[in-house]
Design a protein around this motif. Sequence first.
Motif, mmCIF file in Angstrom:
data_model
loop_
_atom_site.group_PDB
_atom_site.id
_atom_site.type_symbol
_atom_site.label_atom_id
_atom_site.label_comp_id
_atom_site.label_asym_id
_atom_site.label_seq_id
_atom_site.Cartn_x
_atom_site.Cartn_y
_atom_site.Cartn_z
ATOM 1 N N ALA A 54 0.813 -1.219 0.000
ATOM 2 C CA ALA A 54 0.000 0.000 0.000
ATOM 3 C C ALA A 54 0.846 1.268 0.000
ATOM 4 C CB ALA A 54 -0.948 0.005 1.207
ATOM 5 N N THR A 55 2.062 1.177 0.497
ATOM 6 C CA THR A 55 2.926 2.357 0.517
ATOM 7 C C THR A 55 3.829 2.424 -0.712
ATOM 8 O OG1 THR A 55 4.546 1.197 1.899
ATOM 9 C CG2 THR A 55 2.922 2.587 3.030
ATOM 10 N N GLY A 56 3.512 1.619 -1.736
ATOM 11 C CA GLY A 56 4.198 1.760 -3.018
ATOM 12 C C GLY A 56 5.414 0.871 -3.231
ATOM 13 N N HIS A 57 5.474 -0.261 -2.530
ATOM 14 C CA HIS A 57 6.613 -1.168 -2.670
ATOM 15 C C HIS A 57 6.137 -2.578 -3.015
ATOM 16 C CE1 HIS A 57 9.148 1.999 -1.040
ATOM 17 N NE2 HIS A 57 8.222 2.184 -0.119
ATOM 18 N N PRO A 58 5.544 -2.758 -4.211
ATOM 19 C CA PRO A 58 4.975 -4.060 -4.561
ATOM 20 C C PRO A 58 6.005 -5.182 -4.639
ATOM 21 C CG PRO A 58 4.988 -2.625 -6.477
ATOM 22 C CD PRO A 58 5.398 -1.784 -5.299
ATOM 23 N N GLY A 59 7.227 -4.888 -5.059
ATOM 24 C CA GLY A 59 8.254 -5.924 -5.138
ATOM 25 C C GLY A 59 8.601 -6.488 -3.771
ATOM 26 N N GLU A 60 8.781 -5.608 -2.804
ATOM 27 C CA GLU A 60 9.071 -6.050 -1.437
ATOM 28 C C GLU A 60 7.858 -6.749 -0.836
ATOM 29 O OE1 GLU A 60 11.098 -6.597 2.258
ATOM 30 O OE2 GLU A 60 11.685 -6.457 0.155
ATOM 31 N N ALA A 61 6.662 -6.246 -1.128
ATOM 32 C CA ALA A 61 5.445 -6.894 -0.636
ATOM 33 C C ALA A 61 5.333 -8.312 -1.194
ATOM 34 C CB ALA A 61 4.214 -6.071 -1.019
ATOM 35 N N LEU A 62 5.639 -8.483 -2.471
ATOM 36 C CA LEU A 62 5.598 -9.814 -3.078
ATOM 37 C C LEU A 62 6.570 -10.748 -2.371
ATOM 38 C CD1 LEU A 62 4.639 -11.797 -5.233
ATOM 39 C CD2 LEU A 62 6.332 -10.809 -6.793
ATOM 40 N N ARG A 63 7.764 -10.269 -2.066
ATOM 41 C CA ARG A 63 8.738 -11.093 -1.343
ATOM 42 C C ARG A 63 8.195 -11.510 0.023
ATOM 43 N NH1 ARG A 63 12.191 -10.961 2.543
ATOM 44 N NH2 ARG A 63 11.890 -8.769 3.054
ATOM 45 N N LEU A 64 7.608 -10.555 0.759
ATOM 46 C CA LEU A 64 7.059 -10.850 2.081
ATOM 47 C C LEU A 64 5.882 -11.820 1.987
ATOM 48 C CD1 LEU A 64 7.181 -7.256 3.600
ATOM 49 C CD2 LEU A 64 8.642 -9.203 4.222
ATOM 50 N N PHE A 65 4.982 -11.589 1.014
ATOM 51 C CA PHE A 65 3.846 -12.495 0.842
ATOM 52 C C PHE A 65 4.305 -13.897 0.443
ATOM 53 C CE2 PHE A 65 0.883 -8.754 0.204
ATOM 54 C CZ PHE A 65 0.083 -9.041 1.293
ATOM 55 N N ARG A 66 5.337 -14.004 -0.389
ATOM 56 C CA ARG A 66 5.843 -15.326 -0.791
ATOM 57 C C ARG A 66 6.412 -16.084 0.408
ATOM 58 N NH1 ARG A 66 8.910 -14.091 -6.491
ATOM 59 N NH2 ARG A 66 7.222 -14.775 -7.841
ATOM 60 N N GLU A 67 7.189 -15.389 1.242
ATOM 61 C CA GLU A 67 7.733 -16.029 2.443
ATOM 62 C C GLU A 67 6.605 -16.522 3.343
ATOM 63 O OE1 GLU A 67 10.321 -13.313 4.454
ATOM 64 O OE2 GLU A 67 11.834 -13.367 2.870
ATOM 65 N N LEU A 68 5.614 -15.679 3.530
ATOM 66 C CA LEU A 68 4.489 -16.054 4.384
ATOM 67 C C LEU A 68 3.693 -17.196 3.763
ATOM 68 C CD1 LEU A 68 2.902 -15.554 6.956
ATOM 69 C CD2 LEU A 68 1.660 -13.733 5.755
ATOM 70 N N LEU A 69 3.520 -17.177 2.446
ATOM 71 C CA LEU A 69 2.800 -18.258 1.772
ATOM 72 C C LEU A 69 3.505 -19.589 1.996
ATOM 73 C CD1 LEU A 69 0.578 -19.326 -0.078
ATOM 74 C CD2 LEU A 69 1.988 -18.645 -2.029
ATOM 75 N N HIS A 70 4.806 -19.608 1.870
ATOM 76 C CA HIS A 70 5.565 -20.836 2.110
ATOM 77 C C HIS A 70 5.325 -21.343 3.534
ATOM 78 C CE1 HIS A 70 9.167 -23.077 3.394
ATOM 79 N NE2 HIS A 70 9.043 -23.622 2.193
ATOM 80 N N ASP A 71 5.429 -20.441 4.515
ATOM 81 C CA ASP A 71 5.256 -20.835 5.914
ATOM 82 C C ASP A 71 3.822 -21.280 6.203
ATOM 83 O OD1 ASP A 71 7.897 -20.169 6.251
ATOM 84 O OD2 ASP A 71 7.491 -18.271 7.282
ATOM 85 N N ARG A 72 2.852 -20.557 5.673
ATOM 86 C CA ARG A 72 1.457 -20.917 5.929
ATOM 87 C C ARG A 72 1.075 -22.229 5.262
ATOM 88 N NH1 ARG A 72 -2.023 -15.252 5.912
ATOM 89 N NH2 ARG A 72 -1.529 -14.731 8.069
ATOM 90 N N THR A 73 1.567 -22.459 4.047
ATOM 91 C CA THR A 73 1.268 -23.719 3.372
ATOM 92 C C THR A 73 1.818 -24.885 4.182
ATOM 93 O OG1 THR A 73 1.277 -22.625 1.218
ATOM 94 C CG2 THR A 73 1.520 -25.022 1.220
ATOM 95 N N ALA A 74 3.037 -24.747 4.674
ATOM 96 C CA ALA A 74 3.657 -25.819 5.452
ATOM 97 C C ALA A 74 2.936 -26.044 6.788
ATOM 98 C CB ALA A 74 5.130 -25.504 5.697
ATOM 99 N N ALA A 75 2.538 -24.970 7.447
ATOM 100 C CA ALA A 75 1.965 -25.090 8.785
ATOM 101 C C ALA A 75 0.450 -25.305 8.792
ATOM 102 C CB ALA A 75 2.301 -23.844 9.607
ATOM 103 N N LEU A 76 -0.257 -24.672 7.860
ATOM 104 C CA LEU A 76 -1.714 -24.678 7.900
ATOM 105 C C LEU A 76 -2.346 -25.528 6.802
ATOM 106 C CD1 LEU A 76 -2.184 -20.836 8.479
ATOM 107 C CD2 LEU A 76 -2.135 -22.640 10.223
ATOM 108 N N GLY A 77 -1.594 -25.815 5.754
ATOM 109 C CA GLY A 77 -2.120 -26.576 4.626
ATOM 110 C C GLY A 77 -2.511 -25.655 3.482
ATOM 111 N N PRO A 78 -2.611 -26.206 2.268
ATOM 112 C CA PRO A 78 -2.858 -25.380 1.084
ATOM 113 C C PRO A 78 -4.266 -24.793 0.994
ATOM 114 C CG PRO A 78 -2.829 -27.688 0.495
ATOM 115 C CD PRO A 78 -2.415 -27.611 1.932
ATOM 116 N N ASP A 79 -5.234 -25.386 1.670
ATOM 117 C CA ASP A 79 -6.613 -24.898 1.564
ATOM 118 C C ASP A 79 -7.096 -24.136 2.794
ATOM 119 O OD1 ASP A 79 -6.757 -25.937 -0.951
ATOM 120 O OD2 ASP A 79 -7.923 -27.698 -0.388
ATOM 121 N N HIS A 80 -6.199 -23.839 3.705
ATOM 122 C CA HIS A 80 -6.581 -23.036 4.875
ATOM 123 C C HIS A 80 -6.913 -21.625 4.399
ATOM 124 C CE1 HIS A 80 -6.177 -20.707 8.585
ATOM 125 N NE2 HIS A 80 -6.398 -21.843 9.222
#
Length: 131
Positions: A54-80
């Motif tokens: 939202a503050t104009g840094h989509p590349g960094e946001a994508l990196r943060l979302f990708r890291e979180l996606l990896h962690d959430r998929t591993a911990a919560l499952g792909p359909d959580h």
Amino acid sequence: MPGTDYAVDLSQGTTPLGAGFLLAPCYVLTAHHCLNDMAPGDDRRHNIAHWTEATGHPGEALRLFRELLHDRTAALGPDHPHTLLNRYRVTRLMRPSVGGDGLTRLLPVFLRVFGEEHPWTRRLRHEIEAP
């Protein structure tokens, strides 16, 4: 109100920028090592990625979302629900480079998990239909 602001040390990469003050005390950016200690279901990491975008840094946001996606998929499952919201964010941020097909592939999963009228399903449909 006195005493309601939070001071933080700001940096860009390894370059310290000094102390800064956030206007909204409900969103406090923490050091990267603190982010790593947050649980995959913790909304703070998602919120930080959201506000980074939202503050104009989509590349960094994508990196943060990708890291979180990896962690959430591993911990919560792909359909959580939290994992699916993260998949949506990553796919949406990648849309300019990969097209809308990724969002279209998410729709059947959103329909199965959330249902036709859920706000996230409706938002996904809107994104797919947008030019």
